[in-house]
Design a protein around this motif. Sequence first.
Motif, PDB file in Angstrom:
ATOM      1  N   ALA B 101       0.884  -1.170   0.000  1.00  0.00           N
ATOM      2  CA  ALA B 101       0.000   0.000   0.000  1.00  0.00           C
ATOM      3  C   ALA B 101       0.920   1.218   0.000  1.00  0.00           C
ATOM      4  O   ALA B 101       2.092   1.100   0.373  1.00  0.00           O
ATOM      5  N   PRO B 102       0.416   2.381  -0.404  1.00  0.00           N
ATOM      6  CA  PRO B 102       1.276   3.563  -0.314  1.00  0.00           C
ATOM      7  C   PRO B 102       1.609   3.884   1.148  1.00  0.00           C
ATOM      8  O   PRO B 102       0.904   3.477   2.063  1.00  0.00           O
ATOM      9  N   LEU B 103       2.690   4.613   1.328  1.00  0.00           N
ATOM     10  CA  LEU B 103       2.975   5.215   2.626  1.00  0.00           C
ATOM     11  C   LEU B 103       2.328   6.586   2.642  1.00  0.00           C
ATOM     12  O   LEU B 103       2.468   7.363   1.690  1.00  0.00           O
ATOM     13  N   TYR B 104       1.596   6.870   3.720  1.00  0.00           N
ATOM     14  CA  TYR B 104       0.939   8.181   3.845  1.00  0.00           C
ATOM     15  C   TYR B 104       1.538   8.874   5.049  1.00  0.00           C
ATOM     16  O   TYR B 104       1.447   8.372   6.173  1.00  0.00           O
ATOM     17  N   LEU B 105       2.186   9.993   4.788  1.00  0.00           N
ATOM     18  CA  LEU B 105       2.908  10.724   5.834  1.00  0.00           C
ATOM     19  C   LEU B 105       2.302  12.092   6.073  1.00  0.00           C
ATOM     20  O   LEU B 105       1.747  12.699   5.164  1.00  0.00           O
ATOM     21  N   HIS B 106       2.455  12.543   7.289  1.00  0.00           N
ATOM     22  CA  HIS B 106       2.140  13.930   7.631  1.00  0.00           C
ATOM     23  C   HIS B 106       3.401  14.520   8.245  1.00  0.00           C
ATOM     24  O   HIS B 106       3.967  13.946   9.166  1.00  0.00           O
ATOM     25  N   LEU B 107       3.851  15.637   7.698  1.00  0.00           N
ATOM     26  CA  LEU B 107       5.045  16.296   8.208  1.00  0.00           C
ATOM     27  C   LEU B 107       4.687  17.686   8.703  1.00  0.00           C
ATOM     28  O   LEU B 107       3.924  18.398   8.047  1.00  0.00           O
ATOM     29  N   THR B 108       5.218  18.036   9.861  1.00  0.00           N
ATOM     30  CA  THR B 108       4.992  19.364  10.424  1.00  0.00           C
ATOM     31  C   THR B 108       6.346  20.010  10.686  1.00  0.00           C
ATOM     32  O   THR B 108       7.203  19.408  11.339  1.00  0.00           O
ATOM     33  N   PHE B 109       6.507  21.212  10.170  1.00  0.00           N
ATOM     34  CA  PHE B 109       7.742  21.969  10.381  1.00  0.00           C
ATOM     35  C   PHE B 109       7.455  23.047  11.411  1.00  0.00           C
ATOM     36  O   PHE B 109       6.491  23.798  11.262  1.00  0.00           O
ATOM     37  N   ALA B 110       8.284  23.111  12.434  1.00  0.00           N
ATOM     38  CA  ALA B 110       7.966  23.967  13.568  1.00  0.00           C
ATOM     39  C   ALA B 110       9.193  24.738  14.017  1.00  0.00           C
ATOM     40  O   ALA B 110      10.257  24.170  14.221  1.00  0.00           O
ATOM     41  N   GLU B 111       9.020  26.049  14.167  1.00  0.00           N
ATOM     42  CA  GLU B 111      10.090  26.866  14.732  1.00  0.00           C
ATOM     43  C   GLU B 111      10.156  26.679  16.245  1.00  0.00           C
ATOM     44  O   GLU B 111      11.223  26.814  16.843  1.00  0.00           O
ATOM     45  N   THR B 112       9.006  26.365  16.849  1.00  0.00           N
ATOM     46  CA  THR B 112       8.931  26.186  18.307  1.00  0.00           C
ATOM     47  C   THR B 112       8.099  24.931  18.611  1.00  0.00           C
ATOM     48  O   THR B 112       7.285  24.506  17.786  1.00  0.00           O
ATOM     49  N   PRO B 113       8.287  24.339  19.784  1.00  0.00           N
ATOM     50  CA  PRO B 113       7.559  23.092  20.109  1.00  0.00           C
ATOM     51  C   PRO B 113       6.038  23.209  19.993  1.00  0.00           C
ATOM     52  O   PRO B 113       5.372  22.261  19.576  1.00  0.00           O
ATOM     53  N   ALA B 114       5.478  24.383  20.333  1.00  0.00           N
ATOM     54  CA  ALA B 114       4.016  24.491  20.338  1.00  0.00           C
ATOM     55  C   ALA B 114       3.403  24.306  18.954  1.00  0.00           C
ATOM     56  O   ALA B 114       2.259  23.871  18.825  1.00  0.00           O
ATOM     57  N   GLU B 115       4.150  24.607  17.905  1.00  0.00           N
ATOM     58  CA  GLU B 115       3.607  24.445  16.558  1.00  0.00           C
ATOM     59  C   GLU B 115       3.386  22.971  16.228  1.00  0.00           C
ATOM     60  O   GLU B 115       2.637  22.644  15.314  1.00  0.00           O
ATOM     61  N   ILE B 116       4.059  22.097  16.949  1.00  0.00           N
ATOM     62  CA  ILE B 116       3.766  20.653  16.840  1.00  0.00           C
ATOM     63  C   ILE B 116       2.743  20.248  17.894  1.00  0.00           C
ATOM     64  O   ILE B 116       1.839  19.467  17.617  1.00  0.00           O
ATOM     65  N   GLY B 117       2.888  20.814  19.086  1.00  0.00           N
ATOM     66  CA  GLY B 117       2.008  20.415  20.186  1.00  0.00           C
ATOM     67  C   GLY B 117       0.554  20.785  19.963  1.00  0.00           C
ATOM     68  O   GLY B 117      -0.356  20.041  20.334  1.00  0.00           O
ATOM     69  N   VAL B 118       0.318  21.947  19.351  1.00  0.00           N
ATOM     70  CA  VAL B 118      -1.066  22.388  19.122  1.00  0.00           C
ATOM     71  C   VAL B 118      -1.571  21.776  17.828  1.00  0.00           C
ATOM     72  O   VAL B 118      -0.915  21.868  16.792  1.00  0.00           O
ATOM     73  N   GLU B 119      -2.715  21.124  17.878  1.00  0.00           N
ATOM     74  CA  GLU B 119      -3.301  20.468  16.711  1.00  0.00           C
ATOM     75  C   GLU B 119      -3.672  21.515  15.647  1.00  0.00           C
ATOM     76  O   GLU B 119      -4.426  22.450  15.915  1.00  0.00           O
ATOM     77  N   ALA B 120      -3.123  21.339  14.444  1.00  0.00           N
ATOM     78  CA  ALA B 120      -3.286  22.361  13.396  1.00  0.00           C
ATOM     79  C   ALA B 120      -4.746  22.608  13.046  1.00  0.00           C
ATOM     80  O   ALA B 120      -5.147  23.733  12.743  1.00  0.00           O
ATOM     81  N   SER B 121      -5.551  21.557  13.090  1.00  0.00           N
ATOM     82  CA  SER B 121      -6.942  21.705  12.640  1.00  0.00           C
ATOM     83  C   SER B 121      -7.760  22.596  13.574  1.00  0.00           C
ATOM     84  O   SER B 121      -8.858  23.016  13.229  1.00  0.00           O
ATOM     85  N   THR B 122      -7.203  22.893  14.761  1.00  0.00           N
ATOM     86  CA  THR B 122      -7.941  23.761  15.680  1.00  0.00           C
ATOM     87  C   THR B 122      -7.807  25.234  15.309  1.00  0.00           C
ATOM     88  O   THR B 122      -8.498  26.075  15.856  1.00  0.00           O
ATOM     89  N   TYR B 123      -6.911  25.545  14.380  1.00  0.00           N
ATOM     90  CA  TYR B 123      -6.669  26.949  14.048  1.00  0.00           C
ATOM     91  C   TYR B 123      -7.867  27.560  13.334  1.00  0.00           C
ATOM     92  O   TYR B 123      -8.366  27.005  12.360  1.00  0.00           O
ATOM     93  N   ASP B 124      -8.310  28.695  13.816  1.00  0.00           N
ATOM     94  CA  ASP B 124      -9.458  29.357  13.194  1.00  0.00           C
ATOM     95  C   ASP B 124      -9.263  30.876  13.214  1.00  0.00           C
ATOM     96  O   ASP B 124     -10.204  31.631  13.405  1.00  0.00           O
ATOM     97  N   GLY B 125      -8.036  31.322  13.026  1.00  0.00           N
ATOM     98  CA  GLY B 125      -7.732  32.758  13.077  1.00  0.00           C
ATOM     99  C   GLY B 125      -8.007  33.447  11.754  1.00  0.00           C
ATOM    100  O   GLY B 125      -8.407  32.814  10.781  1.00  0.00           O
ATOM    101  N   TRP B 126      -7.765  34.771  11.735  1.00  0.00           N
ATOM    102  CA  TRP B 126      -8.098  35.546  10.533  1.00  0.00           C
ATOM    103  C   TRP B 126      -7.017  35.473   9.474  1.00  0.00           C
ATOM    104  O   TRP B 126      -7.243  35.791   8.316  1.00  0.00           O
ATOM    105  N   LEU B 127      -5.836  35.035   9.846  1.00  0.00           N
ATOM    106  CA  LEU B 127      -4.768  34.913   8.857  1.00  0.00           C
ATOM    107  C   LEU B 127      -4.877  33.534   8.209  1.00  0.00           C
ATOM    108  O   LEU B 127      -5.231  32.570   8.859  1.00  0.00           O
ATOM    109  N   SER B 128      -4.525  33.464   6.916  1.00  0.00           N
ATOM    110  CA  SER B 128      -4.766  32.219   6.169  1.00  0.00           C
ATOM    111  C   SER B 128      -4.107  31.008   6.823  1.00  0.00           C
ATOM    112  O   SER B 128      -2.925  31.010   7.148  1.00  0.00           O
TER     113      SER B 128
END
Lengths: 527, 527
Positions: B101-128
């Motif tokens: 089967a294919p390999l399906y990966l998710h990669l997150t690039f983070a300047e600080t730990p919180a950018e990995i710790g906080v679930e991306a899908s929760t973001y609902d701010g005004w910036l894209s």
Amino acid sequence: MAFTFQINNDIKFNHNEDLLAKAEANRPTLKHTVVKPTDLVDIVADSAAFNGFKAVSNQQAIENLPKYTLKKGGKLVLDFGDHQVGRFSIDIDSVGSPMDAPLYLHLTFAETPAEIGVEASTYDGWLSSSWITEEYVHLDVLPAKLSLPRRYAFRYVEIEVKDTSPKWQASFSNPEVVTESAVSMDTVPSVKIDDPMLKKIDEVSIKTLHDCMQTVFEDGPKRDHRLWLGDLRLQALANYATFNDSELVKRCLYLFAGMTTVDGKISANVFTEPKPQPDDTFMYDYSLFFISVLSDYYTQSQDMTVLKELYPIAKRQIDLAIAEVGSDDLLKMNEDWPVFVDWSNEIDKATAGQAILIYALKQFVDMAQQVEPTAVQHYQKLVASYSKAAIDQLFDVQQGLFVSGPNREINIASQVWMVLAHVLDDQANNQLMSKAIESLFPVTGIATPYMYHHIVAALFESNHRTDGIKLIKSYWGKMIELGADTFFEAFEPEDLNFSPYGSPIINSYCHAWSCTPTYLIRKYLVN
Amino acid sequence: MAFTFQINNDIKFNHNEDLLAKAEANRPTLKHTVVKPTDLVDIVADSAAFNGFKAVSNQQAIENLPKYTLKKGGKLVLDFGDHQVGRFSIDIDSVGSPMDAPLYLHLTFAETPAEIGVEASTYDGWLSSSWITEEYVHLDVLPAKLSLPRRYAFRYVEIEVKDTSPKWQASFSNPEVVTESAVSMDTVPSVKIDDPMLKKIDEVSIKTLHDCMQTVFEDGPKRDHRLWLGDLRLQALANYATFNDSELVKRCLYLFAGMTTVDGKISANVFTEPKPQPDDTFMYDYSLFFISVLSDYYTQSQDMTVLKELYPIAKRQIDLAIAEVGSDDLLKMNEDWPVFVDWSNEIDKATAGQAILIYALKQFVDMAQQVEPTAVQHYQKLVASYSKAAIDQLFDVQQGLFVSGPNREINIASQVWMVLAHVLDDQANNQLMSKAIESLFPVTGIATPYMYHHIVAALFESNHRTDGIKLIKSYWGKMIELGADTFFEAFEPEDLNFSPYGSPIINSYCHAWSCTPTYLIRKYLVN
């Protein structure tokens, strides 16, 4: 095909570089066509539609596509008009203020509307979710041509703008797919088929086969992309009746022959990328079908060179298969080398397995007559003794049907394979299938076109032509009624929403083992 | 910088191809280094940590990375040891049975730990949300080198296996980033800084500037990637004190000069890919800073050719700015051409705007003396009358502070910019800042290092050296205490979790307008 998981990664394999070089020498150059979408559609929930969703034209000409501008959350669905296998590309631009953030897209490739209609994240089946053909893409700079590197199988493409910015929208133009196949549709000889439904079934069969013929005979271009021996057998037969690309069959034979276990056993399937590699999955009937594919290939091509070279591999399969037979001349069931016959684990497969052994053994004897006449007598004796054991021990004279297993279960697979193996004479075969029709029709609990193929073949082989036609129409014709552009991996007429994986989005809707009506029609009904 | 959205896409712009050709001629060749990760870490929730998450070494040497095998749901986090800007690649293989089967990966690039710790899908701010640096990738064939095409800014990379199949796992080796910057770290002159905290702040400032110096002076390599005029002014000053790459400043000056509106007004920022394009955002002070950047460039380089060529553009900015002044010699606020000063919309910006006009006008007079002496007198008179108006109408003698707007608001920005514009004499400036320290310190409600820079600069310019050092240490030093490898876009010492976008995952943690301590230290404290 696709199957439950065997994990045998301690097994050692041979890699016969000489045979594999011949496989490589017969690698086809893929043929390409450029296909443009024909419509813009909406995917609409409809409980009456196949898997609950249908595609409805949005009444905007496809030429208007560049006029659409999509902001955050905007979607459109391209309809390519028919099933396609190939690489997708589309031109994307921004409209409005300068592009002050990346464009974030989600693309879904769907053979059927439900694969777009059903939310992918809800899938929780046992088969890897990595097969769901969706992509997330960031584009930092527009305009750009998005050329996705993977090959997809699809008719519909949903493009969803996950985000832009409030200052600009995305616009799309020039979508296209560059298709891939080992063969061209226009090489198929046209034959006269008066019945319009059979004619349509023949066409869809050919399209299904075409889209599965890649650098090997794949089982499905959406999902598994893989060369399975049992599927190859049916694809090769359909291929002889249509594209007649014997080189691709030859390539596949050499791939299997070049990678047996150190004991000589052939895998149920092989991988070819990045290099040829056998799977560690083994099935008794699939190993035997190497004989069948080689025999059919020789019958079709009269290619004595290949027959002579691969005969020892075929012989090893038959000898390994014979070793599984007990002193009562009946096949013993072995969990480590299961008989497939069909996905269903509800049916007892011992009698079908016995019949498949006899079926392959007879084809082997034919080959031995060409290559090793001194061996013929030995194997002919086995045909006789296994057939006798089947009739004496497995045929219930009173019921007129074969029984299977310790509980003397009566199922359709046993009857069908005994007919195909011609264990009985033609008249008894005809009576057997009459009984089967009487007792076991309409067929239920069978979800594979693979098994349905064998049922229809058995009807034709036993001179039940009308019932054969009727079953082709009621099974494959029903798929067409449901909107099939190609025939499906799995289909249960009595349960239209059946999925072996618990969700329609992971099913393959162009699956090679369902392409055989063209073979059945052209073999039994046309000539 | 980053800002609320202006949409003015009906405005017409000039494209002066001659000036843009000079911008192109000064495009730098990016320099590259190969950086490998130094550790494998776990991202752990910790309410005491910056934004609630910290990275903890998982005690496995990075050399053991290839021994890890990840199945569905498996994750690992690479720590590259410092902030990196560049292209990421990693070798991936499958371990176990063949890859079915294919390999399906998710990669997150983070300047600080919180950018990995906080679930991306929760973001609902005004910036894209398209700025969230995560990718989903399917790989059909392993082994493979995954070379992601986009440039990322990060220290940590989380690799999450979304799915494989039950038959095999994924393994990873040879991760690396090929960094990109217009300059090399080793070209910065070393200076003697005795105070260890100031020394560290100087280093982190230089790293911040380095990572923002790309084919233009970007505001942030994680997010916006864009050339803003106000940010350029500070970057250029820090650059002169460190890398001293005058060609990149020249390139940026020509980019702004080459794309004014048909009325001659300069945008607040420009885009450069796929081709130079001005943004339809205008800010009064940013337009004036074209004068400031050109003046600073000439002071640094003595490049009369550039000064002469761009002087008319600078003159147009000052003339447009003057047209916004009322008959009372005070700047009128104009919603269509707002004064930025700081992100905060809580403060009245009229007096700061008046000071910035005087600040730029003085620099313009200096340039006019070189290029157009006949014009000097006219503009010198304006300096005098605008300064007099400021003192007469905006300075509250009783309080010893400048007031701003109809409500005579007293805020830090007004005092700071009046000091920087040297509207008062040196002694009065010193007293003004003494009053400001007394009344307005500790500063609150200011989230930008941009404004903090001007506060510190005003302290040094008004001979409050000790307070300047103290503020550098308490603001930028606090970021270092929180683990900063580079200085942040936004930081409010009194609210450590402040984000202008409502989520730490969209913040930029390497942002050019925060790189100025190296300039302040080297200008006011070292030489």
